[in-house]
Design an enzyme around this catalytic site. Structure first.
Site, mmCIF file in Angstrom:
data_model
loop_
_atom_site.group_PDB
_atom_site.id
_atom_site.type_symbol
_atom_site.label_atom_id
_atom_site.label_comp_id
_atom_site.label_asym_id
_atom_site.label_seq_id
_atom_site.Cartn_x
_atom_site.Cartn_y
_atom_site.Cartn_z
ATOM 1 N N LEU A 61 0.772 -1.125 0.211
ATOM 2 C CA LEU A 61 -0.054 -0.218 0.002
ATOM 3 C C LEU A 61 0.846 1.249 0.012
ATOM 4 O O LEU A 61 2.024 1.256 0.608
ATOM 5 C CB LEU A 61 -0.925 -0.025 1.336
ATOM 6 C CG LEU A 61 -2.048 -1.146 1.406
ATOM 7 C CD1 LEU A 61 -2.861 -0.927 2.758
ATOM 8 C CD2 LEU A 61 -3.079 -1.183 0.217
ATOM 9 N N ASP A 62 0.284 2.348 -0.792
ATOM 10 C CA ASP A 62 1.481 3.575 -0.574
ATOM 11 C C ASP A 62 1.291 3.908 0.874
ATOM 12 O O ASP A 62 0.455 3.778 1.656
ATOM 13 C CB ASP A 62 0.451 4.603 -1.524
ATOM 14 C CG ASP A 62 0.692 4.442 -2.740
ATOM 15 O OD1 ASP A 62 1.324 3.673 -3.371
ATOM 16 O OD2 ASP A 62 -0.079 5.112 -3.576
ATOM 17 N N MET A 63 2.226 4.763 1.085
ATOM 18 C CA MET A 63 2.589 5.116 2.532
ATOM 19 C C MET A 63 1.338 5.922 3.110
ATOM 20 O O MET A 63 0.873 5.749 4.213
ATOM 21 C CB MET A 63 3.561 6.156 2.567
ATOM 22 C CG MET A 63 4.026 6.599 4.161
ATOM 23 S SD MET A 63 5.287 7.790 3.986
ATOM 24 C CE MET A 63 4.718 9.207 3.225
#
Length: 266
Positions: A61-63
């Site tokens: 997942l993106d940060m």
């Protein structure tokens, strides 16, 4: 549950050779470059499970995105889960708040089915904790597909990494199913509206959902809080309003389909 700084990672479920976790927005899936970017989902899971083998990471997942992730705790599980992602057998679903109203993009549902309405309730903030779903709940999630589709190829913006851009000549296929949940007040601009939508990616390109929402060839309505793909700046900065709330896959040990949900906090 592990806590570091102001960011928390919660273990939702422990399988025989995998673990499902929930991460908050602002926390890395894998370590970044630099001493201050070594805390991540991967490093924390390895600390929690010192006997784990291999890379652990099956997907990311993106940060700035919150929600559910599954990590492999053995090399065999990594291969098994990786194959499921590669062959699009894993079902993932997200909820997002996008700028403005999307009612003109999609005809409203005339008579929503009662079970569809029940499903939509999962996209609204609640006190329910991230959890494993029952068989009937899982069947509901997997059979009620979003009604509309975005099919726009994307590729890296080579001069502005890690951003992605739409490219119908050199881009890779990217498909996202989507549907409107509701139109509501904007979380940081009280005089404006936003739209709550469900997003089910059928491919797993980097920043796929963010590009499909923001680009004029997609929805042309960026996700609120997206500092990379939105030209609209709020007087009250907010997090990226994107949350991974549903995850379904086959247990590598038992061969049974299992699923998990995590309501958003926005």
């Amino acid at each position: 549950q592990s806590t570091w700084g102001n960011v928390r990672m919660r273990v939702v479920y422990e399988g025989r050779d995998f673990v499902v976790i929930h991460k908050e927005a602002g926390f890395l899936s894998v370590p970044g470059k630099g001493e201050d970017k070594q805390d991540s989902v991967q490093t924390r899971v390895r600390q929690l499970y010192p006997d784990s083998e291999g890379d652990l990471i099956v997907h990311r997942l993106d940060m700035d995105t919150s929600g559910l992730m599954v990590l492999a705790l053995s090399k065999q599980s990594l291969v098994h889960l990786g194959r499921q992602f590669k062959h699009k057998e894993v079902v993932k679903e997200y909820v997002a708040l996008v700028e403005g109203s999307l009612q003109h993009k999609e005809p409203p549902t005339v008579t929503p089915q009662s079970n569809h309405t029940e499903l939509f309730q999962q996209f609204i903030p609640s006190d329910v904790q991230p959890r494993m779903l029952s068989t009937s709940e899982l069947d509901l999630w997997c059979t009620q597909n979003p009604a509309s589709s975005i099919n726009i190829p994307i590729r890296p913006d080579y001069s502005n990494r890690p951003l992605q851009i739409v490219d119908f000549h050199e881009g890779k296929q990217a498909q996202t199913l989507w549907e409107i949940i509701s139109t509501e007040g904007h979380p940081s601009n009280p005089h404006e509206m936003c739209t709550r939508i469900r997003l089910r990616p059928r491919t797993g390109r980097t920043h796929q959902l963010r590009v499909h929402c923001s680009d004029k060839c997609g929805l042309a309505h960026p996700i609120i809080g997206d500092v990379w793909y939105s030209t609209k700046q709020s007087d009250t900065p907010t997090r990226l309003m994107l949350h991974a709330l549903f995850l379904c896959f086959v247990d590598p040990s038992t061969g049974e389909r299992i699923g998990f949900s995590s309501p958003p906090n926005f």
